[in-house]
Design a protein around this motif. Structure first.
Motif, PDB file in Angstrom:
ATOM      1  N   GLU A  75      34.730  37.989  43.181  1.00 23.77           N
ATOM      2  CA  GLU A  75      33.649  38.594  42.392  1.00 23.77           C
ATOM      3  C   GLU A  75      34.111  38.696  40.939  1.00 23.77           C
ATOM      4  O   GLU A  75      35.145  39.310  40.650  1.00 23.77           O
ATOM      5  N   THR A  97      34.006  40.299  37.470  1.00 22.19           N
ATOM      6  CA  THR A  97      33.634  41.665  37.086  1.00 22.19           C
ATOM      7  C   THR A  97      33.557  41.865  35.577  1.00 22.19           C
ATOM      8  O   THR A  97      33.490  43.000  35.103  1.00 22.19           O
ATOM      9  N   SER A  98      33.547  40.769  34.823  1.00 25.40           N
ATOM     10  CA  SER A  98      33.407  40.850  33.371  1.00 25.40           C
ATOM     11  C   SER A  98      32.440  39.759  32.920  1.00 25.40           C
ATOM     12  O   SER A  98      32.259  38.758  33.608  1.00 25.40           O
ATOM     13  N   SER A 106      38.049  39.943  33.884  1.00 32.75           N
ATOM     14  CA  SER A 106      38.476  40.568  35.126  1.00 32.75           C
ATOM     15  C   SER A 106      37.700  40.004  36.309  1.00 32.75           C
ATOM     16  O   SER A 106      36.592  39.494  36.154  1.00 32.75           O
ATOM     17  N   SER A 125      37.741  40.299  41.020  1.00 34.14           N
ATOM     18  CA  SER A 125      38.302  40.867  42.243  1.00 34.14           C
ATOM     19  C   SER A 125      38.294  39.809  43.331  1.00 34.14           C
ATOM     20  O   SER A 125      37.379  38.992  43.402  1.00 34.14           O
ATOM     21  N   SER A 139      41.858  43.847  42.471  1.00 31.74           N
ATOM     22  CA  SER A 139      41.252  43.583  41.155  1.00 31.74           C
ATOM     23  C   SER A 139      42.311  43.096  40.175  1.00 31.74           C
ATOM     24  O   SER A 139      43.451  43.582  40.180  1.00 31.74           O
TER      25      SER A 139
END
Length: 152
Positions: A37, A39-40, A49, A51, A66
């Motif tokens: 995933e 995340t940024s 970032s 995960s 993460s």
């Protein structure tokens, strides 16, 4: 614990770089990653970032870890650090890509420090260096498939 692995890839540095820094590609070669995933926001680079989610086991969801990109020098070097993990107190993956006459020389330097209650994990990882060698083989196979698909 530090682990260093070097290997040769018969692809140009641009191809190896593009595949290596795509977090979504990790699930194509790393058997400990079932999903990724981001995340940024894009573009992917320094400070980005993501995960990873490990495979589900025994009816439980996979372990979520993460990461954040802490160094990013296009086509030559990237460093990714764990920012949250239930099993690792500290972990850093450092990737260096060097062109040579036959493709790209890849160097992975990995530092893993398990959380105290997961101390045996460090011993298992140290004894299972062969898994990292298999990961490099799967990495090369996935890279070849990815690049062949792009070429065709």
């Amino acid at each position: 614990m530090r682990i260093n692995v070097t290997f040769q890839v018969a692809r140009c540095p641009d191809d190896v770089w593009a595949f290596s820094v795509d977090p979504m590609a990790q699930k194509k070669w790393d058997r400990s990653v079932a999903d990724v995933e981001i995340t940024s926001p894009p573009p992917f680079g320094l400070g980005s970032s993501f995960s990873t989610i490990g495979p589900a086991r025994r009816g439980r969801g996979g372990i979520v870890t993460s990461y954040q990109v802490t160094e990013f020098e296009p086509t030559t070097h990237a460093t990714v650090a764990v920012i949250d993990s239930p099993t690792l107190r500290r972990a850093v993956w450092d990737f260096t890509f060097t062109p040579d006459g036959h493709g790209t020389h890849v160097e992975w330097n990995i530092e893993l420090v398990p959380r105290p209650r997961y101390f045996p994990l460090g011993l298992v990882l140290r004894l299972n260096r062969a898994q990292l060698v298999r990961d490099t083989r799967w990495f090369r196979q996935a890279l070849d498939e990815e690049c062949s698909g792009a070429d065709g």
